[in-house]
Design a protein around this motif. Structure first.
Motif, short mmCIF file in Angstrom:
data_model
loop_
_atom_site.label_atom_id
_atom_site.label_comp_id
_atom_site.label_asym_id
_atom_site.label_seq_id
_atom_site.Cartn_x
_atom_site.Cartn_y
_atom_site.Cartn_z
N THR A 1 5.85 5.95 2.46
CA THR A 1 5.63 5.89 3.91
C THR A 1 4.25 5.32 4.22
O THR A 1 4.09 4.51 5.15
N TYR A 2 3.27 5.74 3.43
CA TYR A 2 1.90 5.25 3.63
C TYR A 2 1.84 3.73 3.47
O TYR A 2 1.15 3.03 4.22
N ALA A 3 2.57 3.22 2.47
CA ALA A 3 2.57 1.78 2.20
C ALA A 3 3.23 0.98 3.32
O ALA A 3 2.95 -0.21 3.49
N GLN A 4 4.10 1.65 4.10
CA GLN A 4 4.87 0.94 5.12
C GLN A 4 4.29 1.04 6.52
O GLN A 4 4.84 0.48 7.46
N ALA B 1 -7.90 9.43 -7.32
CA ALA B 1 -7.45 8.20 -6.66
C ALA B 1 -6.88 8.50 -5.27
O ALA B 1 -7.11 7.74 -4.32
N ALA B 2 -6.16 9.62 -5.14
CA ALA B 2 -5.59 9.99 -3.84
C ALA B 2 -6.69 10.37 -2.85
O ALA B 2 -6.59 10.07 -1.65
N GLU B 3 -7.73 11.02 -3.33
CA GLU B 3 -8.85 11.40 -2.45
C GLU B 3 -9.58 10.18 -1.91
O GLU B 3 -10.17 10.23 -0.83
N ASP B 4 -9.54 9.08 -2.66
CA ASP B 4 -10.21 7.84 -2.25
C ASP B 4 -9.19 6.76 -1.89
O ASP B 4 -9.43 5.57 -2.07
N LEU C 1 -9.47 2.67 -2.35
CA LEU C 1 -8.83 2.10 -3.54
C LEU C 1 -7.55 1.33 -3.23
O LEU C 1 -7.19 0.40 -3.93
N GLY C 2 -6.85 1.77 -2.18
CA GLY C 2 -5.60 1.12 -1.83
C GLY C 2 -4.39 1.83 -2.39
O GLY C 2 -4.48 2.54 -3.40
N ILE C 3 -3.26 1.61 -1.74
CA ILE C 3 -2.05 2.34 -2.09
C ILE C 3 -1.54 2.00 -3.48
O ILE C 3 -1.03 2.87 -4.19
N GLU C 4 -1.68 0.76 -3.92
CA GLU C 4 -1.11 0.37 -5.21
C GLU C 4 -1.80 1.07 -6.38
O GLU C 4 -1.15 1.53 -7.32
N GLN C 5 -3.13 1.17 -6.32
CA GLN C 5 -3.84 1.85 -7.39
C GLN C 5 -3.56 3.36 -7.38
O GLN C 5 -3.38 3.97 -8.43
N ALA C 6 -3.51 3.93 -6.17
CA ALA C 6 -3.20 5.36 -6.06
C ALA C 6 -1.81 5.64 -6.60
O ALA C 6 -1.59 6.64 -7.30
#
Length: 454
Positions: free
Chosen positions: A113-116, A184-187, A191-196
């Motif tokens: 959902t975050y990515a969309q 990664a989720a905290e940042d 960092l962006g959704i793909e790295q997380a």
């Protein structure tokens, strides 16, 4: 259990360690096995790690997932009464895994959902939801601690020491992957959704593989090996560690009949049925005559003498150091010291710990099932070299103590740990005393309230 099956399994695993693919050895496996016992897998790993094959603990751990996938669908299931009861450790273990899997699915949906979405306010809410779900998944550490501290010691008692060692090592790798995913989720916004998503999936893949190993291999070994008393001990000590996401719906209390009662009933029944044909001879031997169609059979039984009961009085005063104490008083004093004490004897066996605080409040949790365990098996494999070094230095007299400390952010404690050599009057090494204390209250003191008296 046939030795040749163990040898075939060991040969197949050695081929895998030497570079063969699972597909290349699958045919050989299928030829010899329609169902493999988890006990056989345990024995095979033990043979690999304790023979001259050159295969180390690290080798087995690195191919743990290959092994697990290889045996997928081939491990023989074991049915044991009561394991479907809500309070049985096996049922709790499986329910926790279900709850943890559900949290993984929710995290994946949140990431999708975050990515969309491009809406900043919605992203903020999704980030909060993501952290809540990661907090739930993070409770897997409680699940792992119960496995490592309660189940593994009993496995070792039955000779299954290799699977716990390998699994504990993989558990620690999973813990590290989770820390990376959470960071990664905290940042996420930077960092962006793909790295997380990538760091989360790295963790999730290993975590889900461990769930398979727990339920298809570990629990099968336990169900084949453990007695009802073993499961009861785990159930009784589980509260000290807590539970992941879910809590037992009810307490498991299996129906039990003491041997004393059963023997008494059997004796009374036998006595009433055979009174007419029993004869007590002078030396205490009982003879019983049994009538058969072809004649009489005489059975002689001489009961063993019962051992004298231990009449040791815990309240009796004993000479103790520079004074005298009873065993009960010594125990009370040790339990009232403001620190956690553990004693490991000169054979490296964990022999004693005190009860200065309830088990669920301990800094380093200790339970009765750990007593009698080798100290090396009481620590995660990643700390093994450090433990060996400390004990070697203390044993050889190169050091008298090691002192260390660390800040526990989650508990708000500043933990001070000392490992001290225990030596007798002749200077001979008798073991290691570990004492642990939360010194945060001392660090919080801002003023010296002591006032001298003239």
């Amino acid at each position: 259990m046939a030795d040749e099956r163990i040898e075939i399994l060991k040969s197949i695993l050695l081929d895998l360690h030497h570079g063969a693919t699972a597909e290349e050895v699958q045919e050989q496996f299928n030829k010899h096995f329609t169902g493999v016992s988890a006990i056989e897998i345990s024995l095979m790993e033990h043979e690999l790690m304790n023979s001259d094959t050159g295969v180390t603990f690290e080798d087995v751990m690195s191919l743990c997932n290959v092994h697990a996938n290889f045996f997928k669908g081939a491990v023989k299931n074991v049915e044991v009464a009561d394991t479907d009861h809500p309070g049985h450790p096996v049922q709790i273990f499986k329910q926790e895994n279900l709850a943890l899997r559900a949290a993984l699915l929710r995290i994946r949906r949140l990431l999708d959902t975050y990515a969309q979405t491009d809406e900043a306010e919605m992203k903020t809410e999704l980030e909060k939801g993501l952290m809540r779900q990661l907090g739930l998944v993070g409770q897997f550490d409680i699940h792992y601690q119960r496995k490592e501290e309660l189940m593994f010691p009993i496995m070792e008692k039955y000779g299954h020491d290799s699977p716990p060692k390998v699994m504990w090592g993989v558990d620690d790798q999973i813990r590290e992957l989770f820390c990376e995913a959470k960071t990664a989720a905290e940042d996420l916004s930077n960092l962006g959704i793909e790295q997380a998503r990538a760091t989360f999936e790295n963790f999730a893949a290993e975590f889900e593989a461990m769930i398979f190993k727990e339920e298809s291999i570990l629990l099968m070994i336990l169900l084949e090996s453990f007695t009802q008393d073993d499961w009861l001990k785990i159930a009784e000590e589980s509260d000290a560690y807590g539970y992941a996401i879910i809590k037992p719906a009810e307490k498991w209390m299996p129906a039990r009949q003491s041997f004393t009662e059963a023997e008494k009933e059997a004796a009374e029944k036998t006595e009433s049925e055979a009174a007419a044909s029993e004869e007590l001879v002078s030396d205490g031997t009982i003879q019983q005559v049994i009538e058969t169609p072809d004649g009489q059979v005489t059975i002689s039984f001489k009961p063993k003498k019962k051992k004298a009961e231990n009449n040791f009085d815990r309240q009796t005063q004993q000479s103790f150091g520079h004074g005298y104490l009873s065993v009960e008083e010594a125990n009370l004093i040790l339990n009232h010291l403001p620190m956690e004490i553990t004693f490991v004897n000169k054979e490296d066996i964990f022999q004693y710990y005190n009860d200065s605080v309830p088990a669920d409040e301990m800094i380093f949790k200790r339970t009765p099932s750990q007593v009698g365990r080798n100290v090396e098996l009481c620590h995660p494999p990643k700390f093994l070299e450090k433990v060996r070094f400390i004990f070697k230095e203390l044993r050889e007299g190169k050091r008298d103590k090691f002192v260390m400390w660390f800040k526990s952010e989650s508990r708000g404690k500043f933990v001070h740990v000392t490992y001290a050599a225990v030596r007798d009057k002749a200077g001979e090494f008798q073991g290691v005393l570990e004492y642990v204390q939360d010194i945060q209250p001392f660090r919080d003191i801002e003023e010296d309230f002591y006032r001298g008296v003239d």
